[in-house]
Scaffold this active site. Structure first.
Site: not given
Ligand code: PLP
Length: 393
Positions: A186
């Site tokens: 991210k």
């Molecule tokens: C990465 C992601 C999540 C989950 O995030 P985590 O921190 O890994 O639990 C949820 N929604 C979207 C759209 C994502 O890309």
């Protein structure tokens, strides 16, 4: 062709992060503590909200789950979300005991279509869970108007949207809750990690209690130099707290969030220019008065392209370029087909995108050479073959 594999979504880690993690290890305080408190304060400042209205957790999935439980959403309730998302969005709704309902996306913005949301509202609907796909803001004005008219909550999945803005306001502050991810790929990373931003005092207070076993306020201080104070378990919560070790990364990542955003914007603009003539659709221009977070750069492989999307995934990998698919639409997965009876064809825009989309590397870590390699590999897959290139010249 490059010989080292370019990892998709590899984070850019600075010396500050490394030193901060080492200092946590040396201090002996690894778990939730002062660094988490500082990361929360810094994140609140970045979002322009009060420190009291944020809570760090160990994932965005946890943030989404706790937000629903904290707002009293559970069995019998319906939550409307997008079919073009990561499974975690839908799974969190299921974990909360509620029923997910899908509303198809707009084919250009790839975000949930407010008209499809309106059509999906029933007397059981309690919330809308929009995802700001790839970092592009959803149409929050229309979604907020719908929420107001039907007395619904809005829980924003901001996993792609740390830097996103819409009409001058930051993503995650439009809804009742905004949920962020600091997963390794991210825009700001803590390894695993998440953040809840809530608009109202009761919601965030309950979310904090739920995220740490249901223990009363500030239970993490029980091992601090203030001495033992009794805590009380006031409900059956979850084990969703963030560690100081994770926050040690986040503090310095967040300090560079704007710098990294500019690096990704420059890569994005290079790609937009380099792929203008290819038989593939590039991301649509940003809507006026919005700010894109540039989390994912996605192409849609056209019918007239020399390779299919799946062939291109293989060919990019063969050329040592890591690529992603964001996402096969939710109804393509057997679990959701069996549990909810969903079929991909019922959400044609998300289905079409999911079957044609390919995400190219967009990390601020990419070097000029990496960017050139991605462009060359992409063009080799998609540029119409001339007689000479087909002959191997
Ligand atoms: C990465 C992601 C999540 C989950 O995030 P985590 O921190 O890994 O639990 C949820 N929604 C979207 C759209 C994502 O890309």
């Amino acid at each position: 062709m490059r010989d080292d594999f370019l990892v998709f979504g590899a984070p850019l880690i600075g010396d500050e992060e490394i030193r901060e993690v080492v200092s946590s290890l040396e201090s002996g305080w690894l778990g939730t503590g002062p660094k988490v408190a500082r990361f929360e304060a810094d994140f609140a400042a970045y979002k322009g909200v009060s420190e009291k209205h944020v809570a760090a957790v160990n994932s965005c999935t946890a943030a989404l789950h706790v937000s629903m439980v904290a707002s009293g959403i559970g069995p019998g309730d319906e939550v409307i979300t997008t079919p073009l998302t990561f499974a975690a969005t839908v799974n969190a709704i299921v974990h909360a005991g509620a029923t997910p309902v899908l509303a198809d996306v707009d084919p250009l913005t790839m975000n949930i279509d407010p008209e499809a949301v309106a059509a999906a509202i029933t007397p059981r609907t309690r919330a809308i869970m929009p995802v700001h796909f790839a970092g592009r803001s959803c149409d929050m004005q229309s979604l907020c108007a719908l929420a107001e008219r039907h007395d619904l909550m809005i829980i924003e999945d901001c996993a792609h949207a740390i830097e996103t803005e819409y009409h001058g306001r930051r993503a995650g502050t439009w809804g009742d809750f905004g949920c962020f991810s600091f997963y390794v790929t991210k825009n700001v990373i803590t390894g695993e990690g998440g953040m809840i931003v809530a608009r109202n005092d009761e919601h965030i207070a309950r979310a904090k209690v739920l995220a740490l076993h249901g223990m009363s306020k500030d239970a993490w201080r029980r091992f601090s130099d203030e001495g033992h104070k009794h805590y009380f378990v006031v409900e059956c919560g979850f084990k969703y707290n963030m560690m100081d070790l994770q926050a040690a990364l986040g503090i310095h990542q967040l300090a560079r969030v704007e710098q990294n955003w500019r690096l990704r914007e420059a890569i994005w603009n290079r790609y937009q220019e380099a792929f203008a003539d290819l038989p593939a659709s590039r991301p649509a221009p940003s809507e006026p008065d919005t700010r894109h977070a540039y989390h994912l750069y996605t192409l849609l492989v056209g019918d007239d392209a020399p390779l299919s999307r799946d062939e291109m995934l293989d060919e990019m990998t063969r050329q040592s370029i890591g690529v992603g698919v964001h996402y096969l639409s939710i109804p393509e997965h057997p679990y959701y087909q069996e549990r909810f009876g969903w079929r991909p064809e019922e959400y044609p825009n998300a289905m079409r995108i999911g079957r044609r989309t390919i995400s190219l590397p967009l990390s601020p870590k990419l070097s000029e050479r990496d960017i050139d390699d991605v462009i060359a590999a992409t063009r080799s897959c998609l540029a119409p073959r001339t007689a000479a290139s087909a002959a191997g010249a």
